[in-house]
Write an enzyme that holds these catalytic residues in place. Structure first.
Site, mmCIF file in Angstrom:
data_model
loop_
_atom_site.group_PDB
_atom_site.id
_atom_site.type_symbol
_atom_site.label_atom_id
_atom_site.label_comp_id
_atom_site.label_asym_id
_atom_site.label_seq_id
_atom_site.Cartn_x
_atom_site.Cartn_y
_atom_site.Cartn_z
ATOM 1 N N HIS A 63 9.980 -22.639 25.922
ATOM 2 C CA HIS A 63 10.500 -21.610 26.831
ATOM 3 C C HIS A 63 12.017 -21.550 26.692
ATOM 4 O O HIS A 63 12.650 -22.606 26.650
ATOM 5 C CB HIS A 63 10.148 -21.953 28.279
ATOM 6 C CG HIS A 63 10.733 -20.977 29.263
ATOM 7 N ND1 HIS A 63 10.251 -19.701 29.394
ATOM 8 C CD2 HIS A 63 11.784 -21.098 30.116
ATOM 9 C CE1 HIS A 63 10.967 -19.073 30.311
ATOM 10 N NE2 HIS A 63 11.908 -19.882 30.754
ATOM 11 N N LYS A 83 4.896 -7.533 -18.234
ATOM 12 C CA LYS A 83 5.339 -6.442 -19.109
ATOM 13 C C LYS A 83 6.784 -6.015 -18.846
ATOM 14 O O LYS A 83 7.447 -5.493 -19.727
ATOM 15 C CB LYS A 83 4.393 -5.257 -19.023
ATOM 16 C CG LYS A 83 4.368 -4.542 -17.718
ATOM 17 C CD LYS A 83 3.424 -3.361 -17.814
ATOM 18 C CE LYS A 83 3.589 -2.478 -16.607
ATOM 19 N NZ LYS A 83 3.034 -1.162 -16.764
ATOM 20 N N ALA A 133 0.868 -9.188 -0.275
ATOM 21 C CA ALA A 133 1.427 -10.220 -1.143
ATOM 22 C C ALA A 133 0.841 -11.597 -0.832
ATOM 23 O O ALA A 133 0.465 -12.343 -1.744
ATOM 24 C CB ALA A 133 2.942 -10.249 -0.966
ATOM 25 N N GLU A 189 -0.177 12.984 8.446
ATOM 26 C CA GLU A 189 -1.227 11.966 8.297
ATOM 27 C C GLU A 189 -2.589 12.627 8.455
ATOM 28 O O GLU A 189 -2.836 13.327 9.431
ATOM 29 C CB GLU A 189 -1.025 10.841 9.319
ATOM 30 C CG GLU A 189 -2.217 9.925 9.536
ATOM 31 C CD GLU A 189 -2.724 9.235 8.277
ATOM 32 O OE1 GLU A 189 -1.932 8.653 7.529
ATOM 33 O OE2 GLU A 189 -3.956 9.280 8.040
HETATM 34 P P1 FAD Z 1 1.869 -6.981 -8.314
HETATM 35 O O1 FAD Z 1 2.882 -7.509 -7.414
HETATM 36 O O2 FAD Z 1 1.701 -5.508 -8.416
HETATM 37 O O3 FAD Z 1 2.200 -7.579 -9.746
HETATM 38 C C1 FAD Z 1 1.476 -7.228 -10.877
HETATM 39 C C2 FAD Z 1 2.353 -7.466 -12.090
HETATM 40 O O4 FAD Z 1 1.547 -7.347 -13.251
HETATM 41 C C3 FAD Z 1 3.473 -6.460 -12.239
HETATM 42 O O5 FAD Z 1 4.699 -7.113 -12.420
HETATM 43 C C4 FAD Z 1 3.092 -5.669 -13.482
HETATM 44 O O6 FAD Z 1 4.212 -5.239 -14.239
HETATM 45 C C5 FAD Z 1 2.304 -6.705 -14.266
HETATM 46 N N1 FAD Z 1 1.365 -6.136 -15.221
HETATM 47 C C6 FAD Z 1 0.416 -5.188 -14.996
HETATM 48 N N2 FAD Z 1 -0.305 -4.962 -16.114
HETATM 49 C C7 FAD Z 1 0.199 -5.790 -17.055
HETATM 50 C C8 FAD Z 1 -0.134 -6.035 -18.421
HETATM 51 N N3 FAD Z 1 -1.155 -5.412 -19.011
HETATM 52 N N4 FAD Z 1 0.605 -6.935 -19.105
HETATM 53 C C9 FAD Z 1 1.638 -7.606 -18.511
HETATM 54 N N5 FAD Z 1 1.966 -7.422 -17.223
HETATM 55 C C10 FAD Z 1 1.260 -6.532 -16.514
HETATM 56 N N6 FAD Z 1 2.875 -6.834 0.985
HETATM 57 C C11 FAD Z 1 3.125 -7.744 1.937
HETATM 58 O O7 FAD Z 1 2.354 -8.699 2.093
HETATM 59 N N7 FAD Z 1 4.227 -7.658 2.740
HETATM 60 C C12 FAD Z 1 5.095 -6.635 2.619
HETATM 61 O O8 FAD Z 1 6.082 -6.592 3.358
HETATM 62 C C13 FAD Z 1 4.855 -5.653 1.645
HETATM 63 N N8 FAD Z 1 5.700 -4.619 1.499
HETATM 64 C C14 FAD Z 1 5.460 -3.693 0.531
HETATM 65 C C15 FAD Z 1 6.341 -2.625 0.420
HETATM 66 C C16 FAD Z 1 6.134 -1.666 -0.542
HETATM 67 C C17 FAD Z 1 7.105 -0.507 -0.655
HETATM 68 C C18 FAD Z 1 5.033 -1.793 -1.442
HETATM 69 C C19 FAD Z 1 4.822 -0.772 -2.521
HETATM 70 C C20 FAD Z 1 4.151 -2.844 -1.333
HETATM 71 C C21 FAD Z 1 4.355 -3.805 -0.332
HETATM 72 N N9 FAD Z 1 3.482 -4.878 -0.158
HETATM 73 C C22 FAD Z 1 3.718 -5.794 0.822
HETATM 74 C C23 FAD Z 1 2.299 -5.046 -1.011
HETATM 75 C C24 FAD Z 1 2.571 -6.106 -2.111
HETATM 76 O O9 FAD Z 1 3.702 -5.704 -2.856
HETATM 77 C C25 FAD Z 1 1.369 -6.256 -3.014
HETATM 78 O O10 FAD Z 1 0.220 -6.506 -2.239
HETATM 79 C C26 FAD Z 1 1.576 -7.401 -3.978
HETATM 80 O O11 FAD Z 1 2.704 -7.201 -4.780
HETATM 81 C C27 FAD Z 1 0.356 -7.591 -4.882
HETATM 82 O O12 FAD Z 1 0.578 -8.663 -5.723
HETATM 83 P P2 FAD Z 1 -0.130 -8.773 -7.143
HETATM 84 O O13 FAD Z 1 0.346 -10.064 -7.724
HETATM 85 O O14 FAD Z 1 -1.588 -8.558 -7.016
HETATM 86 O O15 FAD Z 1 0.414 -7.544 -7.994
HETATM 87 P P1 NAI Z 2 -2.092 2.858 3.424
HETATM 88 O O1 NAI Z 2 -3.487 2.760 2.962
HETATM 89 O O2 NAI Z 2 -1.562 1.873 4.376
HETATM 90 O O3 NAI Z 2 -1.848 4.279 4.102
HETATM 91 C C1 NAI Z 2 -2.084 5.485 3.447
HETATM 92 C C2 NAI Z 2 -2.219 6.570 4.505
HETATM 93 O O4 NAI Z 2 -2.238 7.829 3.878
HETATM 94 C C3 NAI Z 2 -3.489 6.455 5.333
HETATM 95 O O5 NAI Z 2 -3.145 6.495 6.690
HETATM 96 C C4 NAI Z 2 -4.292 7.658 4.899
HETATM 97 O O6 NAI Z 2 -5.125 8.166 5.925
HETATM 98 C C5 NAI Z 2 -3.207 8.643 4.526
HETATM 99 N N1 NAI Z 2 -3.603 9.689 3.592
HETATM 100 C C6 NAI Z 2 -4.372 9.568 2.480
HETATM 101 N N2 NAI Z 2 -4.471 10.767 1.859
HETATM 102 C C7 NAI Z 2 -3.743 11.655 2.600
HETATM 103 C C8 NAI Z 2 -3.448 13.041 2.473
HETATM 104 N N3 NAI Z 2 -3.922 13.761 1.453
HETATM 105 N N4 NAI Z 2 -2.664 13.634 3.408
HETATM 106 C C9 NAI Z 2 -2.183 12.912 4.461
HETATM 107 N N5 NAI Z 2 -2.437 11.586 4.616
HETATM 108 C C10 NAI Z 2 -3.194 10.968 3.693
HETATM 109 O O7 NAI Z 2 -1.226 2.913 2.080
HETATM 110 P P2 NAI Z 2 0.332 2.873 1.847
HETATM 111 O O8 NAI Z 2 1.063 3.085 3.113
HETATM 112 O O9 NAI Z 2 0.590 3.772 0.698
HETATM 113 O O10 NAI Z 2 0.547 1.378 1.394
HETATM 114 C C11 NAI Z 2 -0.137 0.862 0.229
HETATM 115 C C12 NAI Z 2 -0.410 -0.594 0.373
HETATM 116 O O11 NAI Z 2 0.780 -1.338 0.338
HETATM 117 C C13 NAI Z 2 -1.113 -0.893 1.663
HETATM 118 O O12 NAI Z 2 -2.404 -1.364 1.355
HETATM 119 C C14 NAI Z 2 -0.328 -1.951 2.317
HETATM 120 O O13 NAI Z 2 -1.126 -3.034 2.648
HETATM 121 C C15 NAI Z 2 0.718 -2.378 1.298
HETATM 122 N N6 NAI Z 2 1.990 -2.488 2.014
HETATM 123 C C16 NAI Z 2 2.154 -3.512 2.898
HETATM 124 C C17 NAI Z 2 3.286 -3.622 3.645
HETATM 125 C C18 NAI Z 2 3.401 -4.720 4.614
HETATM 126 O O14 NAI Z 2 2.625 -5.652 4.553
HETATM 127 N N7 NAI Z 2 4.345 -4.676 5.544
HETATM 128 C C19 NAI Z 2 4.384 -2.666 3.524
HETATM 129 C C20 NAI Z 2 4.099 -1.601 2.594
HETATM 130 C C21 NAI Z 2 2.948 -1.556 1.865
#
Ligand code: FAD
Ligand code: NAI
Length: 465
Positions: free
Chosen positions: A443, A34, A319, A200
């Site tokens: 190492h 989208k 991801a 938290e």
């Molecule tokens: P998404 O990446 O969310 O992609 C879904 C896509 O579908 C989007 O582009 C959306 O626009 C599109 N879409 C939705 N509905 C429609 C529709 N009806 N028609 C057309 N298109 C549509 N994960 C890691 O493993 N390592 C990380 O370091 C990491 N860091 C993160 C940091 C942040 C700040 C956040 C928010 C997330 C992070 N994640 C990380 C989590 C990771 O981004 C997600 O788990 C991952 O992107 C999920 O992939 P997905 O393909 O399921 O969905």
């Molecule tokens: P999260 O599920 O990791 O953490 C959310 C936190 O918010 C929990 O600790 C929970 O107890 C707390 N919480 C919930 N309600 C609350 C409230 N009312 N007040 C205070 N605390 C509260 O979710 P987050 O950090 O938002 O990340 C979302 C997803 O994105 C995760 O599932 C994560 O796997 C993915 N992600 C992965 C990264 C990576 O792989 N390095 C980096 C960033 C995101």
């Protein structure tokens, strides 16, 4: 109507990787996204931009705090936040451009516009054609969860998306949620001098990860960046005033709420599956109580030719998990016999030192009542860590008490994100702790600590401890 073997909705690391794998295996593929940019949350507002800012802020912090330990004296260090953000944007642009190239290379038909079901085989693309899919893959990902009493205005009360492109480095930032996003964002801004408060709900950070790693994370954020961490507290409401935002916070166990003044509030309380406007009911599909699309072990929905993967289904919202799901579906459609095991999916938190884990945690094994042995090796005993002046953290190896089978590996330490790959391989190939000890690792490296922790889990002692 254009017909395809596979129509994929969503171009994140789930959807676009599935598209490439299916095309490699000779299926005709259409991908619907989208937004104008491909790559989903991960490439545009998730993994890639957050890691770009984590790396930049780490360099700044290192220069300010650690260079002189190595005999490198800097006179006056200045921060150009706009340039840091611009570099991050450039990294995103290049990465998204790479996905566009891969779509062309693999002859995948890309359609930009919101996709919605017209029937179980037809998807209408807004402003474009209706596509017929012999099979359909829903890879629509997730969006940030919100709190009912704390409305996001995207200016002062923000999600991770806005945090990645703020107009300034906040003087004060209050983060609601000490999960992965909360901890990573705290590291970015803490390194740049922001005064941090983390609220938290639970009594620990990083739920789901190893408890010792979570405690080490708390220590890193408090000692390195002076973060004030309120565990067991909940944010109840906010008011935006002239001098900033006031957040009312209360202990979870009950008691008086108290105000905290800040400049920005980052709401990072998890993410929810995204299915809005998909018209799932037209295909005969529904979602579960948490908004996820139910799937069986083969990632098939209730309608056998419709599959769903990534953040929109159960399992870790990561991801690489989404990509594993995508490869699985593509390969099965092409007649192969892949397998999936979410227990082998590693989790990494990209703070410094890095936090990484794979397999069971001790808490999970205790809950299951499964006897286990633990071996722990601290990085202060590693020559490589001392050479790098990066001696914080440890490796923990968990093995079955009877069979010595590797059950989990948890690392806090420099380069843990890469070192954990050994643990992933060990779990995937059914290694014992002794097998990990017997790996002839180079190492001096950070990964040598894995051998030491493994020997310790297996026999109760390490070589260098
Ligand atoms: P998404 O990446 O969310 O992609 C879904 C896509 O579908 C989007 O582009 C959306 O626009 C599109 N879409 C939705 N509905 C429609 C529709 N009806 N028609 C057309 N298109 C549509 N994960 C890691 O493993 N390592 C990380 O370091 C990491 N860091 C993160 C940091 C942040 C700040 C956040 C928010 C997330 C992070 N994640 C990380 C989590 C990771 O981004 C997600 O788990 C991952 O992107 C999920 O992939 P997905 O393909 O399921 O969905
Ligand atoms: P999260 O599920 O990791 O953490 C959310 C936190 O918010 C929990 O600790 C929970 O107890 C707390 N919480 C919930 N309600 C609350 C409230 N009312 N007040 C205070 N605390 C509260 O979710 P987050 O950090 O938002 O990340 C979302 C997803 O994105 C995760 O599932 C994560 O796997 C993915 N992600 C992965 C990264 C990576 O792989 N390095 C980096 C960033 C995101």
């Amino acid at each position: 109507m254009e017909r395809y073997d596979l129509v994929i909705i969503g171009s994140g690391p789930g959807g676009y990787v599935a598209a490439i794998r299916a095309a490699q295996l000779h299926l005709s593929v259409a991908l619907i996204e989208k937004y104008p940019a491909l790559g989903g949350t991960c490439l545009n507002v998730g993994c890639i931009p957050s890691k770009a800012l984590l790396d930049s802020s780490e360099k700044f912090y290192d220069a300010a705090k650690h260079f002189s330990d190595h005999g490198i004296e800097t006179e006056k260090l200045t921060l150009n936040w706009q340039k840091m953000v611009a570099r991050k944007d450039q990294v995103v642009k290049q990465t998204v451009g790479g996905v566009e190239y891969l779509m062309k290379k693999n002859k995948i038909a890309v359609f930009h516009g919101h996709g919605r079901f017209v029937s179980a085989n037809e998807i209408a693309v807004e402003g474009g054609p209706t596509l017929y899919g012999r099979n359909i893959l829903i890879a629509t990902g997730s969006k940030p969860s919100a709190l009912p009493t704390i409305p996001i205005d995207k200016k002062r009360i923000i999600t991770s998306t806005e945090a990645l492109s703020l107009p300034e480095v906040p003087r004060r930032l209050l983060i609601i949620g000490g999960g992965v996003i909360g901890v990573e964002m705290a590291s970015i801004f803490g390194r740049l001098g922001t005064e941090l408060v983390i609220v938290e709900f639970l009594d620990r950070l990083l739920p789901g990860m190893d408890a010792d790693a979570a405690e080490e994370t708390r220590r890193i954020l408090t000692t390195d960046y002076g973060a004030k961490i309120l565990l067991g507290h909940a944010a109840q409401s906010v008011e935006i005033g002239n001098r900033g935002v006031v957040v009312h916070v209360a202990p979870r166990a009950g008691g008086e709420s108290f105000p905290i003044e800040t400049d920005y509030v980052l709401v990072a309380v998890g993410r929810r599956p995204y299915t809005e406007g998909l018209d799932l009911e037209k295909a005969g599909l529904t979602v579960d109580e948490r908004g996820r699309i139910p799937v069986n072990d083969h990632l098939q929905t209730a309608i056998p030719h419709i599959f769903a993967i990534g953040d929109v289904i159960r399992g870790p919202m990561l991801a690489h998990k989404a990509s594993e799901d995508g490869v699985y579906v593509a390969e099965r459609l092409a007649g192969r016999k892949p397998h999936l095991d979410y227990r082998q999916i590693p989790s990494v938190v990209y703070i410094w030192p890095e936090i990484a884990g794979v397999g069971y945690t001790e808490e999970e094994l205790q809950k299951e009542g499964r006897p286990y042995r633990v071996g722990k090796f601290p990085y202060r005993a590693s020559g490589r860590a001392r050479a790098a002046h990066d001696t914080r953290g440890f490796v923990k190896v968990i093995a079955d008490a009877k069979t010595d089978m590797l059950l989990g590996m948890h690392i806090v330490g420099a380069r843990a994100a890469d070192t954990i790959a050994v643990g992933v391989a060990g779990l995937a190939y059914g290694a014992s702790a002794e097998d990990i000890f017997r790996l002839p690792l180079a190492h001096p490296t950070f990964s040598e600590a894995l051998k030491e922790a493994a020997l310790s889990a297996s026999e109760g002692s390490a070589i260098h401890l």
